[in-house]
Design a protein around this motif. Structure first.
Motif, PDB file in Angstrom:
ATOM      1  N   THR A 164      89.068  44.813  76.809  1.00  0.00           N
ATOM      2  CA  THR A 164      89.792  44.819  78.086  1.00  0.00           C
ATOM      3  C   THR A 164      91.052  43.961  78.002  1.00  0.00           C
ATOM      4  O   THR A 164      92.123  44.359  78.472  1.00  0.00           O
ATOM      5  CB  THR A 164      88.853  44.314  79.214  1.00  0.00           C
ATOM      6  OG1 THR A 164      87.650  45.069  79.136  1.00  0.00           O
ATOM      7  CG2 THR A 164      89.469  44.485  80.580  1.00  0.00           C
ATOM      8  N   VAL A 165      90.941  42.785  77.378  1.00  0.00           N
ATOM      9  CA  VAL A 165      92.117  41.916  77.248  1.00  0.00           C
ATOM     10  C   VAL A 165      93.170  42.589  76.357  1.00  0.00           C
ATOM     11  O   VAL A 165      94.372  42.511  76.632  1.00  0.00           O
ATOM     12  CB  VAL A 165      91.711  40.532  76.677  1.00  0.00           C
ATOM     13  CG1 VAL A 165      92.929  39.725  76.297  1.00  0.00           C
ATOM     14  CG2 VAL A 165      90.907  39.770  77.708  1.00  0.00           C
TER      15      VAL A 165
ATOM     16  N   SER B  91      93.922  42.864  90.096  1.00  0.00           N
ATOM     17  CA  SER B  91      94.227  44.296  90.206  1.00  0.00           C
ATOM     18  C   SER B  91      94.513  44.899  88.830  1.00  0.00           C
ATOM     19  O   SER B  91      94.031  45.988  88.499  1.00  0.00           O
ATOM     20  CB  SER B  91      95.434  44.462  91.132  1.00  0.00           C
ATOM     21  OG  SER B  91      95.870  45.782  91.156  1.00  0.00           O
ATOM     22  N   LEU B  92      95.290  44.137  88.016  1.00  0.00           N
ATOM     23  CA  LEU B  92      95.597  44.624  86.659  1.00  0.00           C
ATOM     24  C   LEU B  92      94.290  44.881  85.891  1.00  0.00           C
ATOM     25  O   LEU B  92      94.112  45.934  85.259  1.00  0.00           O
ATOM     26  CB  LEU B  92      96.460  43.580  85.920  1.00  0.00           C
ATOM     27  CG  LEU B  92      96.618  43.795  84.423  1.00  0.00           C
ATOM     28  CD1 LEU B  92      97.569  44.961  84.127  1.00  0.00           C
ATOM     29  CD2 LEU B  92      97.151  42.534  83.729  1.00  0.00           C
ATOM     30  N   LEU B  93      93.361  43.928  85.987  1.00  0.00           N
ATOM     31  CA  LEU B  93      92.098  44.068  85.245  1.00  0.00           C
ATOM     32  C   LEU B  93      91.270  45.236  85.770  1.00  0.00           C
ATOM     33  O   LEU B  93      90.682  45.999  85.001  1.00  0.00           O
ATOM     34  CB  LEU B  93      91.289  42.771  85.358  1.00  0.00           C
ATOM     35  CG  LEU B  93      91.841  41.613  84.543  1.00  0.00           C
ATOM     36  CD1 LEU B  93      91.200  40.302  84.948  1.00  0.00           C
ATOM     37  CD2 LEU B  93      91.626  41.870  83.054  1.00  0.00           C
ATOM     38  N   ARG B  94      91.238  45.357  87.091  1.00  0.00           N
ATOM     39  CA  ARG B  94      90.466  46.458  87.685  1.00  0.00           C
ATOM     40  C   ARG B  94      91.052  47.812  87.257  1.00  0.00           C
ATOM     41  O   ARG B  94      90.328  48.748  86.922  1.00  0.00           O
ATOM     42  CB  ARG B  94      90.469  46.317  89.213  1.00  0.00           C
ATOM     43  CG  ARG B  94      89.521  47.273  89.902  1.00  0.00           C
ATOM     44  CD  ARG B  94      89.396  46.971  91.375  1.00  0.00           C
ATOM     45  NE  ARG B  94      88.835  48.112  92.077  1.00  0.00           N
ATOM     46  CZ  ARG B  94      87.577  48.210  92.512  1.00  0.00           C
ATOM     47  NH1 ARG B  94      86.752  47.236  92.334  1.00  0.00           N
ATOM     48  NH2 ARG B  94      87.147  49.305  93.121  1.00  0.00           N
ATOM     49  N   GLU B  95      92.394  47.860  87.216  1.00  0.00           N
ATOM     50  CA  GLU B  95      93.049  49.112  86.818  1.00  0.00           C
ATOM     51  C   GLU B  95      92.805  49.410  85.326  1.00  0.00           C
ATOM     52  O   GLU B  95      92.630  50.559  84.936  1.00  0.00           O
ATOM     53  CB  GLU B  95      94.552  49.030  87.144  1.00  0.00           C
ATOM     54  CG  GLU B  95      95.381  50.256  86.785  1.00  0.00           C
ATOM     55  CD  GLU B  95      95.114  51.481  87.673  1.00  0.00           C
ATOM     56  OE1 GLU B  95      94.114  51.510  88.401  1.00  0.00           O
ATOM     57  OE2 GLU B  95      95.916  52.436  87.605  1.00  0.00           O
ATOM     58  N   ILE B  96      92.786  48.348  84.515  1.00  0.00           N
ATOM     59  CA  ILE B  96      92.502  48.542  83.081  1.00  0.00           C
ATOM     60  C   ILE B  96      91.129  49.191  82.902  1.00  0.00           C
ATOM     61  O   ILE B  96      90.974  50.166  82.160  1.00  0.00           O
ATOM     62  CB  ILE B  96      92.516  47.173  82.325  1.00  0.00           C
ATOM     63  CG1 ILE B  96      93.914  46.578  82.274  1.00  0.00           C
ATOM     64  CG2 ILE B  96      91.921  47.303  80.921  1.00  0.00           C
ATOM     65  CD1 ILE B  96      94.875  47.245  81.360  1.00  0.00           C
TER      66      ILE B  96
ATOM     67  N   ALA C 172      91.233  33.393  82.625  1.00  0.00           N
ATOM     68  CA  ALA C 172      91.634  32.179  81.888  1.00  0.00           C
ATOM     69  C   ALA C 172      92.529  32.558  80.701  1.00  0.00           C
ATOM     70  O   ALA C 172      93.581  31.952  80.480  1.00  0.00           O
ATOM     71  CB  ALA C 172      90.397  31.423  81.415  1.00  0.00           C
ATOM     72  N   VAL C 173      92.139  33.591  79.951  1.00  0.00           N
ATOM     73  CA  VAL C 173      92.908  33.979  78.754  1.00  0.00           C
ATOM     74  C   VAL C 173      94.255  34.582  79.163  1.00  0.00           C
ATOM     75  O   VAL C 173      95.320  34.161  78.678  1.00  0.00           O
ATOM     76  CB  VAL C 173      92.119  35.000  77.892  1.00  0.00           C
ATOM     77  CG1 VAL C 173      92.970  35.542  76.761  1.00  0.00           C
ATOM     78  CG2 VAL C 173      90.850  34.370  77.342  1.00  0.00           C
TER      79      VAL C 173
END
Ligand code: HEM
Length: 506
Positions: free
Chosen positions: A302-303, A347-352, A456-457
């Motif tokens: 994901t990252v 939001s960015l993470l959810r979209e990823i 955090a990252v």
């Protein structure tokens, strides 16, 4: 000789007839098949070829059979998949005695051949994750942030110049260190040999699963005795765990409740539970490796997607930096509340996870008895059923412009509704439109931990580094293997310490 020949022919004919009768009377035959023939033998070949193109097969099923069930061949059984929100809700609502999530995981991972029987029988470490690790996240966060800072310095050269980084392996290492700071603490979380085992456990488990998937059921136990990479890795991990566990047990016996500096990590939470069962150092090591299996690949993939998206669209960096810096300033530091207030990053993470995701299907369930779904699909006992997650996530009747990657779409949607909590990355109440973590009581218990590590990252990298795409400057396409979705191993991002103020113009 003639007698011998006719015996062989008779046995062959009986074998073919039995197979044909079994196929003809197989209750799953009524469920439409995608991805090749449903004939015995041919379905096995189809299962092999689908390994490379499962996405197309699932999209075909989703398109042809909306709001219904369809099936595709896996190596050693059929996988039934349901389309549409109604049936997804039905999977969620079914009780454990009808459709079981833990039993599906055991089947998928061939747990009884791969893992220690004690672990298969009692997965109490999952409860420890839910009840201890997750609740202690606010206390653990400073350690995770500290580990991220040191790991980034070790892996992303912080010189003036642009430095090209192979994102997949570097992120695996940074995530493994940050996660293991919370799982096993210092100094083990920085031990290179241990980290190699923690990162490698997923590949070794999948290799073992694949080999066992090729073997008929009656031979699996025997083959697993000679080929089980998880067992071998557990034995290697024991060498790292033994001195730590023995020392912690010694101090616990000596100080009891007076142990003020008791470690605050997953290993200790597990050790606190061990008294009441028969766990050994080996099974404890395997439980912690199991947590690494669940955490590191999912988080680092994901990252990696997030970094390649940011490098492709550097215009996203300024609003994210603004939000991160304001949230941290408002909370006086890197606290869980500060991370929760980063809506754009969330939001960015959810979209990823919506757009790329980790797997094409989720919500695996095993039918514990014969049952019939509301669309009339009959699932005989033992059937494995999943939701068509990737196809649902790309369905524009479910979400507007579902085929477009739009980093801040969920932040805008959150700002425009009172039902905000549902649109968070790690929403407590899951929904049938968003399934990367599954849905309902069995949704991923590690999602809150994952959120903290992700933020955090990413926040650290976004605030401290400029970034652009490496290689030929084009984001390489994702790779689809069986039901897995991966960023390309060729993904490269070029980092440079962030230029601030007038320096940023240069
Ligand atoms: C991007 C990150 C992650 C994704 C997409 C993800 C996804 C999932 C999914 C789909 C499931 C199955 C849910 C179901 O059956 O409906 C699951 C289960 C699980 N996940 Fe995660 N996960 C992630 C991160 C993590 C992390 C960081 C941890 C550990 C700290 C973790 C621990 C677990 C465990 C232990 C289970 C099994 C639960 C059980 O046996 O009931 N996951 N995860």
């Amino acid at each position: 000789m003639d007698d011998y020949k006719s015996l062989v022919f008779t046995l062959l004919a009986a074998g073919i007839a039995t197979y044909a009768v079994r196929w003809y009377t197989d209750p799953l035959r009524a469920i439409p098949t995608v991805g090749g023939s449903s004939l015995p033998g041919l379905s096995w070949l189809a299962a092999l070829s689908i390994l490379r193109d499962c996405r197309a097969v699932l999209e075909e099923g989703y398109r042809k059979y909306p709001e219904q069930a369809f099936k595709f061949p896996a190596l050693d059984q059929w996988t039934v998949v349901v389309s549409g929100r109604e049936l997804v809700e039905e999977l969620r609502k079914c009780g454990e005695e009808e459709l079981s999530a833990p039993e599906s995981l055991k089947d998928t991972f061939q747990s009884k051949y791969i893992f220690d029987p004690l672990i298969v029988a009692d997965q109490y470490h999952v409860k420890v994750l839910q009840e201890k690790l997750t609740r202690r996240l606010p206390d653990l966060l400073p350690d995770i942030v500290d580990e991220v800072t040191v790991a980034v310095q070790d892996h992303i050269v912080s010189k003036e110049d642009w430095t090209s980084v192979e994102v997949v392996p570097v992120m695996q290492n940074i995530i493994a260190r940050a996660s293991n700071r919370a799982f096993v603490g210092l100094p083990l979380c920085r031990n290179k040999e241990y980290l190699r085992l923690a990162v490698g456990i997923i590949v070794d488990t999948v290799k073992t699963m694949f080999v066992l998937g090729l073997v008929p059921r009656f031979l699996k136990s025997t083959v697993a005795r000679f080929y089980n990479k998880v067992k071998r890795n557990t034995d290697l991990a024991v060498q790292h765990f033994r001195p730590i566990i023995e020392e912690r047990q010694r101090i616990a016996a000596e100080l009891g409740d007076r142990w003020d500096s008791k470690p605050n990590d997953l290993l200790q939470f597990i050790l606190d539970k061990v008294k009441s069962n028969n766990d050994t150092i080996s099974t404890i090591a395997q439980r912690v490796l199991g947590m690494n299996f669940a955490a590191i690949h999912t988080t680092s993939v994901t990252v990696t997607h997030a970094l390649t998206r940011l490098a492709e669209q550097p215009e996203l960096l300024a609003p994210l930096r603004d939000e991160i810096e304001k949230s941290i300033a408002a909370e006086g530091g890197w606290t869980s509340v500060a991370l929760a207030n980063m809506w754009k990053l969330d939001s960015l993470l959810r979209e990823i996870l919506r757009f790329h995701g980790i797997t094409l299907v989720s919500m695996g369930r095993k039918a514990m008895k014969d049952l019939t779904l509301s669309d009339g699909t009959f699932l005989p006992r033992g059937t494995i059923v999943h939701a068509a997650t990737y196809a649902l996530h790309h369905d524009s009747t479910v979400l507007e412009r579902a085929d477009t990657f739009d980093a801040f779409r969920f932040a805008r949607m959150r700002a425009a509704t009172a039902a905000r909590a549902k649109l968070q990355f790690a929403a407590t109440t899951t929904s049938p439109e968003y399934l990367p973590f599954g849905h309902g009581a069995h949704a991923c218990p590690g999602r809150y931990f994952a959120e903290n590590v992700f933020k955090a990252v990413l926040a650290h990298l976004i605030v401290n580094y400029d970034m652009k795409l490496g290689g030929d400057g084009v984001r390489p396409p994702d790779v689809f293997i069986a039901i897995g979705v991966l960023p390309s191993l060729q993904s490269r991002v070029v980092f440079r310490p962030r230029k601030r103020g007038a320096d940023a113009e240069r």
